[in-house]
Design an enzyme around this catalytic site. Structure first.
Site, PDB file in Angstrom:
ATOM      1  N   CYS A  29      39.605  42.097  38.465  1.00 24.63           N
ATOM      2  CA  CYS A  29      39.974  41.441  37.217  1.00 24.63           C
ATOM      3  C   CYS A  29      38.887  41.481  36.144  1.00 24.63           C
ATOM      4  CB  CYS A  29      40.380  39.993  37.473  1.00 24.63           C
ATOM      5  SG  CYS A  29      41.539  39.778  38.838  1.00 24.63           S
ATOM      6  N   ARG A  70      44.404  40.972  35.268  1.00 22.39           N
ATOM      7  CA  ARG A  70      44.372  40.834  36.721  1.00 22.39           C
ATOM      8  C   ARG A  70      44.602  42.138  37.458  1.00 22.39           C
ATOM      9  NH1 ARG A  70      48.357  37.777  40.982  1.00 22.39           N
ATOM     10  NH2 ARG A  70      46.817  37.602  42.666  1.00 22.39           N
TER      11      ARG A  70
END
Length: 617
Positions: A2, A50
């Protein structure tokens, strides 16, 4: 893995600045291709991209305690916490309830329970930001060894922050400016902790918590290396290192996606691969772990050994795969792969800086892209050399007895230092004085052990310099380039339990049989083939094809047509490089450092233009 970004502004209403927040967050799309989220409040914005690794459905961010905008702390988080299951059980025992199976939620609840002291309880690689609406305070936290990057840029009424500099530079109030000190950091190969190169920007120092509030900011060190007596005998020490490595590798294989390893055929990556394969077998998994290696076409024909590169990697990697039962995948490259302009710009954009080891970085990008086609997570062997004493300079009398960073001796032997001086770059930037200043600062940080012999104390110094400076560069390079390919790389040798233990093992025990990394060899001997156990260290592979150098010379020659490099290196300095015969630095048997300087100048030219950098002297 991420990426995170954000903005705190106490004197502005950020609810009308959603577009800026989105722009900052989107610069990190490669770090997180699977999902995005932005949370906006009057005085704080948190953005997240993400890469889904654990709890693919439930781990969305920014994350709130109750799953809604509840007025309680909110977190954006990157990386992995490997002891999250134990922490979750402990927190559940204290009354906490959980909605997901993600480590992110465990981190958030740990903050609720223990405040900023929660950082001491985390075992992993992470960078995170917590905004607490109750106090209007922002917490930035970075892991102990600095595996995950995190930057911040103070503003008149708050702060900008992000996983990479590009996220901050996407904000209209942040400028891409580099001053004399930034230039020195780029070309001096020091990697000073906390230094972000861009003027006004800072890196969160590994092992620290930075707290921002209306009155300013404070920094707290929650972890640092400490000196202590080592009381275990050799057999016990070997057994403890083996025990730690087996536990670490098993923890770092936990994921809800496919996991592989990076395998060079050297001791470090081979140990990780073999231990990972053992975990797969012990857990009764039907599939074999995939181990990925890189090689250049016709490398066996072109290879010429020298004092740094001894032999090709592939035969050793094959031995490891055969011995451990791993599935071996070789990624073969040609010159056009590492010279491709699109790849070169992707690597530059990934790093945000012209910190280049040339074709090694471009080939690493190709390797990570190949991995990403088959796995999402890979274990890698960084930090073993720094920790166990693997580099030549640990055994070089001049480097050990020198009065500067030990890698400068290798840089000089490879021709890099003399080249920088010959073309005028070294003196123009005042690097003698700058390096001496930073070296003195680094030595002042080294923890001391009373009663230690002069030689053991010096080797402790060298170990500390490598762990705190040199490794910064290697970890950052691996993170940035792997993330450009949306691949998460985990680094088992950075586990703080192993680092703390091995740092205090006496040098005489680390090299008990007179070789580099004796302790690691002994600890991994039960899973490795004899060929690797007897192999001398060889760095990450670099092409020796003369055609690569000819193409590089063409790029250097183009600098004479007009380049920001000419503000640092006079035209006659560039011509001195071009006057050198190709044979003097084409192969690794030549002056590889000269070639590295040429590559860095080319990268600097591209960086200034791509990032519209303003250079201030």
């Amino acid at each position: 893995m991420c990426g995170l970004a954000g903005w705190v502004a106490y004197d502005h209403d950020l609810t009308v600045r959603g577009e800026t927040a989105s722009d900052m967050t989107e610069t990190l799309a490669c770090r997180g291709p699977d999902d995005r989220g932005v949370w906006i409040s009057p005085h704080a914005i948190l953005g997240h991209r993400r890469l889904s690794i654990i709890d693919l459905e439930g781990g969305r961010q920014p994350m709130h305690v109750t799953g809604a905008d509840d007025g309680l702390p909110v977190v954006v988080y990157t990386g992995e916490v490997y002891n999250y299951r134990e922490l979750k059980d402990e927190l559940a025992g204290l009354g906490h309830t959980f909605r997901t199976s993600s480590d992110t939620e465990v981190v958030l609840h740990a903050y609720l329970e223990w405040g900023e002291e929660f950082a001491e309880r985390l075992n992993g690689m992470y960078a995170l930001a917590v905004w607490d609406p109750r106090t209007e305070e922002l917490l930035l936290v970075r892991d102990r060894m600095g595996v995950k990057p995190l930057f911040y840029y103070p503003t008149p009424d708050g702060v900008l922050f992000g996983s990479e500099a590009k996220a901050i530079l996407a904000h209209p109030d942040a400028e891409a400016v580099v001053d004399a000190e930034g230039l020195a950091e780029i070309f001096a190969i020091i990697n000073t902790p906390g230094h972000a190169i861009f003027k006004g920007m800072h890196e969160v120092v590994p092992g620290t918590v930075v707290r921002f509030h209306r009155g300013g900011s404070t920094t707290r060190v929650y972890w640092q290396l400490e000196a202590g007596p080592h009381t275990d005998d050799l057999d016990t020490t070997v057994a403890r290192v083996r025990e730690l490595l087996e536990d670490i590798v098993e923890r770092q294989l936990v994921a809800d996606v496919k996991v592989g390893t990076l395998l060079s055929g050297g001791l470090d990556s081979s140990a990780i691969t073999a231990l990972a394969a053992k975990v797969f077998r012990d857990q009764g998994k039907e599939e074999r772990i995939k181990a990925f290696s890189i090689d250049f076409k016709n490398n066996e024909e072109n290879f010429r050994g020298n004092g740094i590169w001894q032999d090709p990697d592939t035969p050793y990697a094959i031995d490891v795969a055969r011995r451990s039962g791993a599935e071996h995948v070789v990624v073969e490259l040609e010159n056009h792969h590492v010279l491709d302009e699109d790849v070169r710009m992707r690597v530059l954009r990934a790093q945000d800086l012209p910190i280049s080891t040339g074709d090694m970085e471009h080939s690493l990008y190709h390797l990570c892209k190949a991995l990403k086609e088959q796995v999402t997570v890979a274990l890698s062997g960084e930090t073993a050399d720094e920790l166990f004493g693997g580099y030549n300079w640990f055994f070089d009398k001049e480097a050990v007895e020198g009065d500067t960073f030990p890698w400068y001796d290798a840089w000089r032997r490879l021709g890099g230092l003399d080249t920088m001086k010959e073309i005028g770059l070294w003196d123009r930037l005042g690097l003698d004085e700058y390096v001496a200043k930073r070296y003195a600062e680094a030595l002042a940080e080294v923890p001391r052990l009373e009663g230690e012999s002069a030689h053991e104390a010096r080797m402790r110094e060298l170990s500390y310099l490598n762990i705190s400076r040199w490794e910064n560069f290697l970890l950052d390079r691996k993170d940035r380039i792997s993330m450009a390919a949306s691949l998460e790389v985990r680094v088992p040798f950075t586990d703080h339990r192993l680092v703390e233990y091995v740092f205090n093992v006496p040098w005489a025990m680390k090299t008990f049989d007179g070789r580099e990394k004796s302790l690691l060899r002994a600890a991994a001997s039960h899973v490795l083939p004899e060929s690797v156990l007897e192999r001398k260290k060889s760095p990450y592979p670099s092409t020796q094809d003369v055609e690569y150098v000819r193409a590089l010379r063409g790029k250097v020659e183009a600098l004479l047509d007009g380049s920001p490099v000419l503000d640092l290196v006079p035209a006659e300095g560039i011509r001195k490089l071009l006057d050198k015969p190709v044979e003097s630095y084409a192969g690794l048997g030549g002056l590889w450092g000269m070639r590295a300087v040429m590559e860095r100048l080319v990268e600097f030219d591209a960086w200034v233009k791509e990032y519209d950098v303003r250079v201030e002297w």
